[in-house]
Design a protein around this motif. Structure first.
Motif: not given
Length: 441
Positions: A338-348, A385-386, A431-436
């Motif tokens: 969780x420290x290496x994963x950044x998550x918001x509406x624009x990108x994961x 985006x992921x 990749x696009x978030x929806x595709x992932x």
């Protein structure tokens, strides 16, 4: 200074391939060293060096010099002095004590004492013979000698710096107290690098006599020094001393213990200490992952053939047994993902910088499971985006060729992932978030 290249060293054709060298090297530097194999005379080699520096940026030129200073291949290291001299003639060059110390240490290790002494004299002149600056320069030299594995150079330089301190400390006692502390820090670091932790521990006793308290950093170095040698009783003795000084177990020290036990295949002890970290709420880090997973034989064996990798966390857990399973389960309970994963509406964004192969492999499996849970529960927005960042391979054997990137590429390919290597984001899969989401569900 007159530069002389040793022709027998230049013409030594019995060198291992450049790809086997450990230092990260730019492609331009790689081409230079390949071309130097064809130089038939010292003057021809010097012309190639001059041409390379004239056509290279500061970063590329210094990278090549660093390679020459850190490799243990005589053919290449013999060119470090002429490379340094040619770089010093450029308009952008600025004298640097650490760089000068690196060249001097290499020369002394090669037995080229007159050339080394000339550089020492020039360095003192550049420092305008200021006692404090010269003492700190000798500290740099101690560290460089230790990295070269040159014990005699370490002790000789220590004698020199102590003489400088004796001659000058009456003038500014407060300043020289700090310099003395720095000298002991460098000596303890150097002795531990040389594999002499008992000598380093004796140095702490000398410190105490003079009224200096060993720092947590210095004691950690001795812990690691004993641990690397498998001297665990002595290692635990220093841990007890740290506790007596009031230094609590922290992530850095715990990682050193895990590395030490792992290097000696003491997996049971690793389990004991990682459980102690959990009990004391000592945070795990990427280095914790590296230290643990580099010592897990099953995972290391799997990584030897990436085409046969297990591609789910469930399969991996079924494969692991005993202490290895306990270690990986403990990592799974940590917050490192969780420290290496950044998550918001624009990108994961998952950032794999600093991870060794085993760590990148396990984190990727954990990441896939975490994303699957998030998408299935609908508890958070799907990022536009992921991104998985592997880096540009700056610390690889050959710059730009990242083993982690190759591993992730193979995993994503076999998993039929929509994520592709981004041309404009070097070292990243996008990749696009929806595709992932569609891929994982």
């Amino acid at each position: 200074m007159v530069i002389q290249l040793s022709l027998p060293l230049i013409l030594n054709h019995h060198q291992p391939p450049l790809s086997s060298l450990k230092c990260a090297l730019t492609k331009q530097g790689h081409r230079l060293l390949s071309t130097l194999h064809t130089a038939s005379t010292p003057s021809a080699a010097d012309r190639l060096i001059r041409k390379f520096i004239a056509s290279s940026s500061k970063t590329v030129a210094l990278n090549a010099l660093f390679h020459l200073l850190t490799t243990d291949i005589n053919h290449h290291s013999s060119l470090a002095l002429p490379m340094y001299e040619r770089i010093s003639e450029t308009s952008w060059f600025k004298w640097n004590p650490k760089l000068a110390a690196s060249v001097i240490a290499l020369l002394e290790k090669q037995g080229r004492f007159d050339e080394a002494q000339t550089l020492i004299s020039e360095s003192k002149r550049d420092l305008r013979f200021r006692g404090r600056d010269i003492a700190l320069f000798y500290c740099d030299l101690i560290e460089c000698h230790s990295k070269q594995g040159y014990k005699r150079g370490v002790y000789q330089t220590y004698a020199c710096v102590k003489e400088v301190i004796r001659e000058s400390e009456l003038l500014e006692s407060n300043v020289w107290s700090m310099v003395n502390q720095r000298v002991y820090e460098c000596m303890i670091n150097g002795l531990c690098t040389l594999g002499l932790p008992s000598d380093a521990e004796e140095m702490t006793e000398e410190m105490k006599v003079l009224g200096f308290k060993p720092s947590a950093f210095e004691l950690r170095l001795i812990v690691l020094g004993y641990g690397r040698l498998g001297l665990f009783r002595e290692m635990r003795g220093v841990l007890d001393e740290m506790e007596g000084f009031g230094y609590a177990l922290d992530t850095i020290c715990a990682n050193m213990l895990l590395f030490s036990y792992g290097s000696n295949t003491e997996l049971y002890q690793m389990v004991t200490w990682i459980q102690k970290m959990e009990k004391l709420n000592v945070p795990f880090s990427v280095r914790t992952y590296n230290s643990v997973l580099n010592s897990c034989p099953t995972i290391m064996l799997l990584l030897q053939d990436t085409k046969g990798l297990l591609l789910s966390l469930e399969e991996l857990m079924e494969k692991l047994q005993g202490d290895e399973l306990l270690l990986v389960q403990a990592l799974g309970r940590s917050a490192v993902l969780f420290e290496t994963l950044k998550w918001c509406s624009t990108e994961g964004k998952l950032d794999l910088h600093g991870m060794h192969l085993g760590s990148a492999y396990l984190i990727m499996l954990q990441w896939i499971e975490e994303l699957r849970l998030r998408f299935a529960s609908g508890s958070s927005d799907v990022p536009a985006e992921i991104i998985v960042i592997c880096g540009l391979g700056k610390h690889s054997t050959l710059m730009g060729e990242s083993p982690v990137k190759a591993l992730i590429s193979e995993m994503l390919r076999r998993l039929s992932s929509p994520m592709k290597l981004a041309r404009k984001k070097g070292g990243s899969f996008v990749a696009k978030g929806k595709a992932v989401r569609e891929w994982l569900l």
